[in-house]
Structures are given as C-alpha cells and as structure tokens.
Design a protein around this motif. Structure first.
Motif, PDB file in Angstrom:
ATOM      1  N   ARG B  22       0.816  -1.202   0.000  1.00 41.48           N
ATOM      2  CA  ARG B  22       0.000   0.000   0.000  1.00 41.48           C
ATOM      3  C   ARG B  22       0.855   1.259   0.000  1.00 41.48           C
ATOM      4  NH1 ARG B  22      -5.518   0.250   0.770  1.00 41.48           N
ATOM      5  NH2 ARG B  22      -5.300   2.474   0.462  1.00 41.48           N
ATOM      6  N   LEU B  23       1.858   1.272   0.850  1.00 39.47           N
ATOM      7  CA  LEU B  23       2.638   2.496   1.015  1.00 39.47           C
ATOM      8  C   LEU B  23       3.629   2.695  -0.117  1.00 39.47           C
ATOM      9  CD1 LEU B  23       3.248   2.306   4.871  1.00 39.47           C
ATOM     10  CD2 LEU B  23       1.594   3.714   3.657  1.00 39.47           C
ATOM     11  N   ARG B  24       3.993   1.589  -0.821  1.00 36.79           N
ATOM     12  CA  ARG B  24       5.033   1.664  -1.865  1.00 36.79           C
ATOM     13  C   ARG B  24       6.173   2.540  -1.356  1.00 36.79           C
ATOM     14  NH1 ARG B  24       4.175  -1.326  -5.688  1.00 36.79           N
ATOM     15  NH2 ARG B  24       2.067  -1.824  -6.347  1.00 36.79           N
ATOM     16  N   SER B  25       6.599   2.215  -0.179  1.00 31.27           N
ATOM     17  CA  SER B  25       7.437   3.153   0.553  1.00 31.27           C
ATOM     18  C   SER B  25       8.903   3.050   0.180  1.00 31.27           C
ATOM     19  CB  SER B  25       7.243   2.914   2.039  1.00 31.27           C
ATOM     20  OG  SER B  25       6.877   1.582   2.252  1.00 31.27           O
ATOM     21  N   SER B  26       9.672   3.923   0.794  1.00 29.06           N
ATOM     22  CA  SER B  26      11.105   3.968   0.540  1.00 29.06           C
ATOM     23  C   SER B  26      11.752   2.727   1.163  1.00 29.06           C
ATOM     24  CB  SER B  26      11.687   5.226   1.165  1.00 29.06           C
ATOM     25  OG  SER B  26      11.467   5.180   2.550  1.00 29.06           O
ATOM     26  N   LEU B  27      13.028   2.565   0.875  1.00 28.72           N
ATOM     27  CA  LEU B  27      13.752   1.407   1.380  1.00 28.72           C
ATOM     28  C   LEU B  27      13.764   1.400   2.904  1.00 28.72           C
ATOM     29  CD1 LEU B  27      15.419  -1.032   0.415  1.00 28.72           C
ATOM     30  CD2 LEU B  27      17.462   0.382   0.734  1.00 28.72           C
ATOM     31  N   LEU B  28      13.931   2.591   3.481  1.00 27.07           N
ATOM     32  CA  LEU B  28      13.990   2.707   4.937  1.00 27.07           C
ATOM     33  C   LEU B  28      12.705   2.194   5.577  1.00 27.07           C
ATOM     34  CD1 LEU B  28      15.820   3.903   7.260  1.00 27.07           C
ATOM     35  CD2 LEU B  28      14.258   5.840   7.195  1.00 27.07           C
ATOM     36  N   ASP B  29      11.549   2.603   4.981  1.00 27.48           N
ATOM     37  CA  ASP B  29      10.273   2.144   5.515  1.00 27.48           C
ATOM     38  C   ASP B  29      10.150   0.634   5.409  1.00 27.48           C
ATOM     39  OD1 ASP B  29       9.531   4.659   6.140  1.00 27.48           O
ATOM     40  OD2 ASP B  29       8.347   5.004   4.324  1.00 27.48           O
ATOM     41  N   ALA B  30      10.594   0.115   4.278  1.00 27.94           N
ATOM     42  CA  ALA B  30      10.520  -1.332   4.071  1.00 27.94           C
ATOM     43  C   ALA B  30      11.332  -2.059   5.135  1.00 27.94           C
ATOM     44  CB  ALA B  30      11.034  -1.674   2.677  1.00 27.94           C
ATOM     45  N   ILE B  31      12.517  -1.521   5.415  1.00 27.95           N
ATOM     46  CA  ILE B  31      13.376  -2.144   6.440  1.00 27.95           C
ATOM     47  C   ILE B  31      12.697  -2.076   7.802  1.00 27.95           C
ATOM     48  CG2 ILE B  31      15.565  -1.905   7.690  1.00 27.95           C
ATOM     49  CD1 ILE B  31      16.789  -0.956   5.013  1.00 27.95           C
ATOM     50  N   LEU B  32      12.090  -0.918   8.112  1.00 33.41           N
ATOM     51  CA  LEU B  32      11.408  -0.759   9.391  1.00 33.41           C
ATOM     52  C   LEU B  32      10.262  -1.751   9.539  1.00 33.41           C
ATOM     53  CD1 LEU B  32      11.171   3.071  10.175  1.00 33.41           C
ATOM     54  CD2 LEU B  32      12.127   1.258  11.611  1.00 33.41           C
ATOM     55  N   ILE B  33       9.471  -1.846   8.478  1.00 36.31           N
ATOM     56  CA  ILE B  33       8.354  -2.794   8.509  1.00 36.31           C
ATOM     57  C   ILE B  33       8.875  -4.201   8.742  1.00 36.31           C
ATOM     58  CG2 ILE B  33       6.537  -3.873   7.114  1.00 36.31           C
ATOM     59  CD1 ILE B  33       6.176  -1.143   5.745  1.00 36.31           C
ATOM     60  N   PHE B  34       9.952  -4.547   8.028  1.00 33.88           N
ATOM     61  CA  PHE B  34      10.534  -5.879   8.168  1.00 33.88           C
ATOM     62  C   PHE B  34      11.010  -6.122   9.595  1.00 33.88           C
ATOM     63  CE2 PHE B  34      14.183  -8.743   8.139  1.00 33.88           C
ATOM     64  CZ  PHE B  34      13.576  -9.890   7.639  1.00 33.88           C
ATOM     65  N   LEU B  35      11.658  -5.105  10.187  1.00 34.06           N
ATOM     66  CA  LEU B  35      12.162  -5.240  11.546  1.00 34.06           C
ATOM     67  C   LEU B  35      11.036  -5.466  12.546  1.00 34.06           C
ATOM     68  CD1 LEU B  35      15.122  -2.712  11.941  1.00 34.06           C
ATOM     69  CD2 LEU B  35      15.149  -5.210  12.127  1.00 34.06           C
ATOM     70  N   PHE B  36       9.991  -4.637  12.436  1.00 36.29           N
ATOM     71  CA  PHE B  36       8.822  -4.781  13.324  1.00 36.29           C
ATOM     72  C   PHE B  36       8.244  -6.174  13.218  1.00 36.29           C
ATOM     73  CE2 PHE B  36       8.212  -0.083  13.768  1.00 36.29           C
ATOM     74  CZ  PHE B  36       8.146  -0.090  15.158  1.00 36.29           C
ATOM     75  N   CYS B  37       8.104  -6.592  11.962  1.00 33.38           N
ATOM     76  CA  CYS B  37       7.539  -7.900  11.677  1.00 33.38           C
ATOM     77  C   CYS B  37       8.394  -8.991  12.336  1.00 33.38           C
ATOM     78  CB  CYS B  37       7.474  -8.065  10.165  1.00 33.38           C
ATOM     79  SG  CYS B  37       6.747  -9.613   9.667  1.00 33.38           S
ATOM     80  N   ALA B  38       9.720  -8.869  12.178  1.00 34.63           N
ATOM     81  CA  ALA B  38      10.637  -9.877  12.719  1.00 34.63           C
ATOM     82  C   ALA B  38      10.539  -9.928  14.238  1.00 34.63           C
ATOM     83  CB  ALA B  38      12.068  -9.559  12.281  1.00 34.63           C
ATOM     84  N   VAL B  39      10.496  -8.742  14.878  1.00 28.23           N
ATOM     85  CA  VAL B  39      10.401  -8.685  16.336  1.00 28.23           C
ATOM     86  C   VAL B  39       9.100  -9.318  16.810  1.00 28.23           C
ATOM     87  CG1 VAL B  39      10.180  -7.138  18.321  1.00 28.23           C
ATOM     88  CG2 VAL B  39      11.904  -6.683  16.574  1.00 28.23           C
ATOM     89  N   ALA B  40       8.016  -8.976  16.111  1.00 26.84           N
ATOM     90  CA  ALA B  40       6.710  -9.522  16.494  1.00 26.84           C
ATOM     91  C   ALA B  40       6.708 -11.041  16.393  1.00 26.84           C
ATOM     92  CB  ALA B  40       5.614  -8.923  15.611  1.00 26.84           C
ATOM     93  N   VAL B  41       7.236 -11.543  15.285  1.00 25.30           N
ATOM     94  CA  VAL B  41       7.267 -12.995  15.082  1.00 25.30           C
ATOM     95  C   VAL B  41       8.129 -13.664  16.158  1.00 25.30           C
ATOM     96  CG1 VAL B  41       8.078 -14.832  13.549  1.00 25.30           C
ATOM     97  CG2 VAL B  41       6.783 -12.902  12.623  1.00 25.30           C
TER      98      VAL B  41
END
Lengths: 229, 117
Positions: B22-41
């Motif tokens: 949805r956000l088609r975001s920058s690389l930084l946002d993608a990394i942040l999303i990935f990090l959050f996801c990893a921590v949650a998992v």
C-alpha cells in the motif's frame, strides 16, 4: 466622531440564522456601517432572505465554524480598507448602539481592541443564574488559556483597529477562537479595554445554542487548542 | 508450534506485506516494517522472552509489559493522527476561504434573481 461609518466594517458570521439575520443586518445598515455577512454554509435561505440589502456576502462551501467565519470576514474587511472591524452575532442578541459607544471608547483610550462585556456595571442582560455561573467559570478557564483576564471571555461583540486586525490570524475554527484572539492581544502587546454592552437573549437565541451544555464543547475545543496549536 | 502462533504469525506477515504494498514506501520504511515484523514474530514464537525483559524492568509478567507498551504506542498514534488532522483541516479551511473570498458578492442587486437555496 470623525470616523466615517462606512469605514467601520461589521462582520456578521452566521449559520442557519435566516429567521433573524435580516433584522440584525437592517439595524446595522441603518447606522450606515459596512456589513459583511459570512454565511458558514447555511442550509436555510439565509442568502435569499438578505437579497436586496447592500451587504457583502461571502459563503463558505462547507461549514467551518464561527472562528473561521470571522477570519474570512476580517480578511475581506481588510481588503476593503476597513478602518475599524467589528464582530457581531447574527442572532440579534447584541445592541447596535453599543458599536458607537465602543468605538468612542476605543478612540478615547487609544486602545487596539475593545471587548464587549455582559458583566461590567452598566451592562443590561437578562441572563439566567445558572448561565451566569457557567460564564464566570469560563472566564477563569479562559484566563488560564489566553493569559488575559476579561470579565466576559466569550462575548461575540468586539471592535478592533485595522492595525490590530492585521496582527490576528484565527486558525481556531470553532469556539476556541475567543481565547485565540485574546492570545493575539497578549502576544502582540495590544492595548485592550472592556466595555459594558447590552445583551438580550430571546427565546430564539436561547434555543440556538446558548445552552450550558455547549460550554463543555467550548472547554474541549480550548484544551485541544492549547495542546495542538 | 501451537495454533495461536500460526494465526498470529500469518496475521503479522499479512499486515506487513499489505503495508509494504500500500505504502510503496522507501527502502527505509521497508526495512522498518521488516524489523517490526521480525520482532513480532520472535515474541510470538518465544513469548517467555517478554517475561524475562519485563522482570529485568521490574514488571511481573511479560503480558503486562506488552500491554503498557501498546498503550503508550496507541496514545502516541492518536496524537500523531490528530495533529495531522488539524493540518489537513487548516488546508481545507484555507481552500474554502479562498474560494469564498473570490466569490464575495454585493447583495443589493440580487433582488430579482432566482436565488439558490
């Protein structure tokens, strides 16, 4: 008084006031003030009812609130080279004769802004006791928010000079515009005076929103204004 | 792996993927999303680690700590959204004001005109 009444611009913000607004405006025109009606997207026949009167009429496409309507009116008045700007409620609660009195006092005191007050000696108003109490409390809260203590913090009748108006920019669209205006007065070190004014509450204006419950709404707006400005 | 872990993990992955699309975001946002996801998992797979962190912070149970963090996070989010709303309202107001000022009219000659409602 040397001032030509046509350089005195009376700004009348109104939202669905078709029942009374013509009377209010006609009284103002009798004194040959320049009148600016800001119709805040009324859904009634406000415009139709005013047609034929020599007033400037502005209409917001969507309802923004009284603060926003006043700001729009002020901008037009400044554009039209207003010397004095007056805010005046559309519902007929203010007395037209007070404007002259206020402008005289403004000139005498060499003040920048003059606030109408229902509570100074000399003001006649037929207020209920409960409403008086609420307004007194509002006065204190308003003092905390705006930094200046007025005897009547939420009176719709005010007069200001062109110079003072140029320093104001109301961004509080709703009821906290009162406090914001007083803030501008404080930060720009404008000289202000209060003047007793007559208010007559008709059944109409009571019904229209002078219920005490509204003060909770005002308080809410005020808190948000202080946090987020 | 117990069933709730599968449900939660697939939800987290789905939300992260959806946000990224949805956000088609920058690389930084993608990394942040990935990090959050990893921590949650990670916390879903090893819930007892939250208790360890909680106790280290002086909180009894991990779930309490998570609850506190979420409360703070939501509060921050509300403030953030509200200030964004105010900014939008300012823009909206400006647009309406400009429009209305451009269309200001003198009503003295509006007499015989068929007026709008």
């Amino acid at each position: 008084m040397p001032t030509d009444n046509r350089s005195i611009f009376v700004i009348v913000p109104g939202y669905n006031e078709a029942a009374v607004i013509r009377q209010t405006i006609e009284a103002l025109l009798e004194k040959s003030y320049s009148v600016i009606v800001v119709d805040d997207a009324s859904t009634d026949s406000t415009r139709k009812i005013l047609s034929g009167l020599p007033v400037s009429y502005i209409r917001h496409l969507a309802n923004l609130g009284q603060g926003a309507a006043i700001q729009t009116g002020m901008q037009l008045a400044l554009k039209k080279n207003a010397e004095y700007l007056v805010t005046f409620d559309a519902d007929g609660q203010h007395d037209v004769n007070d404007i002259e009195k206020m402008i005289k006092l403004l000139q005498q005191e060499k003040a920048d802004v003059i606030f109408g007050s229902r509570f100074l000696p000399g003001a006649a108003s037929n207020l209920h006791t409960s409403r008086k109490l609420v307004l007194k409390a509002a006065r204190l809260i308003n003092y905390l928010a705006s930094g200046i203590l007025l005897s009547d913090a939420n009176n719709g009748l005010r007069v200001m000079t062109r110079e003072a108006a140029l320093k104001m920019r109301i961004t509080e669209n709703r009821s906290s515009h009162n406090a914001q205006m007083q803030n501008f007065v404080k930060y720009n070190k404008l000289k202000y005076v209060e003047c007793p004014v007559n208010i007559s509450y008709s059944d109409y204006s009571r019904k229209k929103g002078l219920r005490n419950i509204n003060s909770i709404r005002i308080l809410y707006d005020l808190i948000l204004y202080k946090i987020f400005r | 792996m117990i069933p709730i872990q599968i449900v939660l993990i697939s939800a987290v992955v789905f939300i992260a993927f959806y946000m990224y699309l949805r956000l088609r975001s920058s690389l930084l946002d993608a990394i942040l999303i990935f990090l959050f996801c990893a921590v949650a998992v990670f916390f879903i797979l090893f819930p007892e680690t939250t208790t360890e962190i909680a106790q280290w912070l002086g909180v009894k149970r991990g779930i309490n700590l998570v609850f506190y963090c979420i409360t703070l996070f939501f509060f921050f989010l509300i403030l953030k959204l509200y200030s964004r709303m105010r900014r939008l309202e300012d823009k909206f107001t400006e647009m309406i004001r400009e429009n209305s000022l451009n269309k200001a009219e003198d009503l003295s000659d509006a007499k015989n005109e068929k007026t709008q409602a």
